[in-house]
Motif scaffolding. Structure first.
Motif, mmCIF file in Angstrom:
data_model
loop_
_atom_site.group_PDB
_atom_site.id
_atom_site.type_symbol
_atom_site.label_atom_id
_atom_site.label_comp_id
_atom_site.label_asym_id
_atom_site.label_seq_id
_atom_site.Cartn_x
_atom_site.Cartn_y
_atom_site.Cartn_z
ATOM 1 N N LYS A 75 19.340 46.280 -30.369
ATOM 2 C CA LYS A 75 20.625 45.812 -30.869
ATOM 3 C C LYS A 75 20.767 44.293 -30.731
ATOM 4 N N ARG A 76 20.389 43.787 -29.577
ATOM 5 C CA ARG A 76 20.506 42.337 -29.336
ATOM 6 C C ARG A 76 19.129 41.798 -28.972
ATOM 7 N N ARG A 77 18.486 41.194 -29.929
ATOM 8 C CA ARG A 77 17.107 40.743 -29.736
ATOM 9 C C ARG A 77 17.071 39.506 -28.839
ATOM 10 N N VAL A 78 16.471 39.647 -27.673
ATOM 11 C CA VAL A 78 16.247 38.520 -26.781
ATOM 12 C C VAL A 78 14.827 37.997 -26.979
ATOM 13 N N VAL A 79 13.883 38.923 -27.098
ATOM 14 C CA VAL A 79 12.501 38.557 -27.408
ATOM 15 C C VAL A 79 11.956 39.543 -28.443
ATOM 16 N N SER A 80 11.007 39.079 -29.217
ATOM 17 C CA SER A 80 10.232 39.970 -30.087
ATOM 18 C C SER A 80 8.806 39.980 -29.560
ATOM 19 N N VAL A 81 8.157 41.110 -29.668
ATOM 20 C CA VAL A 81 6.814 41.291 -29.106
ATOM 21 C C VAL A 81 5.805 41.443 -30.233
ATOM 22 N N GLU A 82 4.751 40.644 -30.177
ATOM 23 C CA GLU A 82 3.688 40.739 -31.165
ATOM 24 C C GLU A 82 2.602 41.684 -30.672
ATOM 25 N N LEU A 83 1.869 42.251 -31.598
ATOM 26 C CA LEU A 83 0.793 43.161 -31.225
ATOM 27 C C LEU A 83 -0.386 42.387 -30.659
ATOM 28 N N PRO A 84 -0.931 42.799 -29.517
ATOM 29 C CA PRO A 84 -2.220 42.248 -29.074
ATOM 30 C C PRO A 84 -3.280 42.532 -30.144
ATOM 31 N N LYS A 85 -4.266 41.664 -30.259
ATOM 32 C CA LYS A 85 -5.209 41.749 -31.379
ATOM 33 C C LYS A 85 -5.959 43.078 -31.439
ATOM 34 N N VAL A 86 -6.180 43.720 -30.297
ATOM 35 C CA VAL A 86 -6.958 44.959 -30.294
ATOM 36 C C VAL A 86 -6.217 46.105 -30.984
ATOM 37 N N TYR A 87 -4.886 45.960 -31.179
ATOM 38 C CA TYR A 87 -4.107 47.008 -31.851
ATOM 39 C C TYR A 87 -3.756 46.634 -33.291
ATOM 40 N N ARG A 88 -4.217 45.483 -33.746
ATOM 41 C CA ARG A 88 -3.906 45.051 -35.111
ATOM 42 C C ARG A 88 -4.832 45.727 -36.117
ATOM 43 N N GLU A 89 -4.499 45.541 -37.388
ATOM 44 C CA GLU A 89 -5.176 46.269 -38.455
ATOM 45 C C GLU A 89 -6.687 46.063 -38.454
ATOM 46 N N GLY A 90 -7.145 44.822 -38.212
ATOM 47 C CA GLY A 90 -8.584 44.548 -38.227
ATOM 48 C C GLY A 90 -9.345 45.390 -37.225
ATOM 49 N N TRP A 91 -8.825 45.451 -35.991
ATOM 50 C CA TRP A 91 -9.499 46.256 -34.967
ATOM 51 C C TRP A 91 -9.282 47.741 -35.189
ATOM 52 N N ARG A 92 -8.159 48.118 -35.778
ATOM 53 C CA ARG A 92 -7.950 49.538 -36.084
ATOM 54 C C ARG A 92 -8.998 50.030 -37.078
ATOM 55 N N THR A 93 -9.405 49.141 -37.981
ATOM 56 C CA THR A 93 -10.461 49.497 -38.940
ATOM 57 C C THR A 93 -11.788 49.714 -38.218
ATOM 58 N N VAL A 94 -12.083 48.860 -37.222
ATOM 59 C CA VAL A 94 -13.317 49.008 -36.442
ATOM 60 C C VAL A 94 -13.314 50.329 -35.683
ATOM 61 N N PHE A 95 -12.200 50.639 -35.036
ATOM 62 C CA PHE A 95 -12.090 51.890 -34.293
ATOM 63 C C PHE A 95 -12.212 53.093 -35.219
ATOM 64 N N GLY A 96 -11.669 52.955 -36.438
ATOM 65 C CA GLY A 96 -11.746 54.051 -37.385
ATOM 66 C C GLY A 96 -13.165 54.313 -37.861
ATOM 67 N N ALA A 97 -14.003 53.248 -37.901
ATOM 68 C CA ALA A 97 -15.391 53.398 -38.355
ATOM 69 C C ALA A 97 -16.247 54.076 -37.297
ATOM 70 N N ASP A 98 -16.208 53.569 -36.069
ATOM 71 C CA ASP A 98 -17.010 54.154 -34.976
ATOM 72 C C ASP A 98 -16.453 53.683 -33.639
ATOM 73 N N PRO A 99 -15.536 54.429 -33.050
ATOM 74 C CA PRO A 99 -14.921 53.993 -31.791
ATOM 75 C C PRO A 99 -15.902 53.920 -30.624
#
Length: 211
Positions: A75-99
């Motif tokens: 409701k009241r945004r004090v901070v916004s949190v960004e995704l660490p790189k290991v959970y971003r789309e690029g790494w999700r593609t790597v995990f999807g290929a062969d974790p």
């Protein structure tokens, strides 16, 4: 029976936390990339790169997980949190290929735990993150347990160095079960006992039912 000065307490399951677990305490100190959505008066000393008295709105900084969760409000945004790189789309593609090829410990020793905690934050990618974490665990589980069952009385340091902390716990449980079975087979053990993971899970289920 071997006496233990400290009885390990298992971490919480999924998005839950166990504040008596050392693993969850360490997990809560994992640092997340954040952005301030309002000014923080008289807290400039917390940001090492800043020489101002206050932390202005829009400042990018890292915060431990416990602090980011405490400051994050929908409701009241004090901070916004960004995704660490290991959970971003690029790494999700790597995990999807062969974790199995990924060094999870190098990417972050609490990959599963931190990923589950990231679901507390309102991100449009939460569904994809949750699915990647689940599929990564499934894809690596069999290999982890097979390795634990085929390394009897061997140096396992090379096997576990690429594992996340949850996987190391499973590997250790597999080794313990194998050792108990070997002793039982040789007649050195009177009976087999349930794994501590199973016992703790049963206790948690009973507590849930009684609540």
């Amino acid at each position: 029976m071997d006496a233990q000065s400290y009885m390990p307490i298992p971490p919480g399951i999924g998005m839950e936390e166990n504040f008596f677990s050392l693993d969850d305490i360490l997990l809560s100190h994992e640092r997340l990339p954040c952005r301030t959505e309002s000014a923080f008066p008289r807290l400039g000393f917390l940001e090492k790169s800043s020489e101002t008295r206050d932390i202005p709105e829009g400042t990018k900084m890292e915060m431990p997980l416990w602090l980011a969760k405490g400051l994050y409000e929908r409701k009241r945004r004090v901070v916004s949190v960004e995704l660490p790189k290991v959970y971003r789309e690029g790494w999700r593609t790597v995990f999807g290929a062969d974790p199995a090829v990924v060094d999870l410990h190098k990417m972050g020793p609490y990959y599963y735990g931190l990923g589950s905690q990231m679901l507390h934050f309102d991100s449009p990618e939460n569904t994809e993150i949750a699915n990647t974490i689940l599929q990564t665990f499934i894809g690596r589980f069999r290999r982890t347990m097979d390795s634990s069952q085929n390394a009897y009385n061997e140096d396992t340091s090379a096997l576990v160095e690429r594992l996340d902390c949850l996987e190391r716990t499973l590997f250790k449980a597999g080794q313990s079960g194998l050792n108990s079975f070997q002793l039982w087979e040789k007649g050195r053990s009177s009976h087999l006992t349930a794994s501590s993971l199973v016992i703790n899970y049963r206790k948690r289920k009973i507590t849930d039912l009684q609540a």
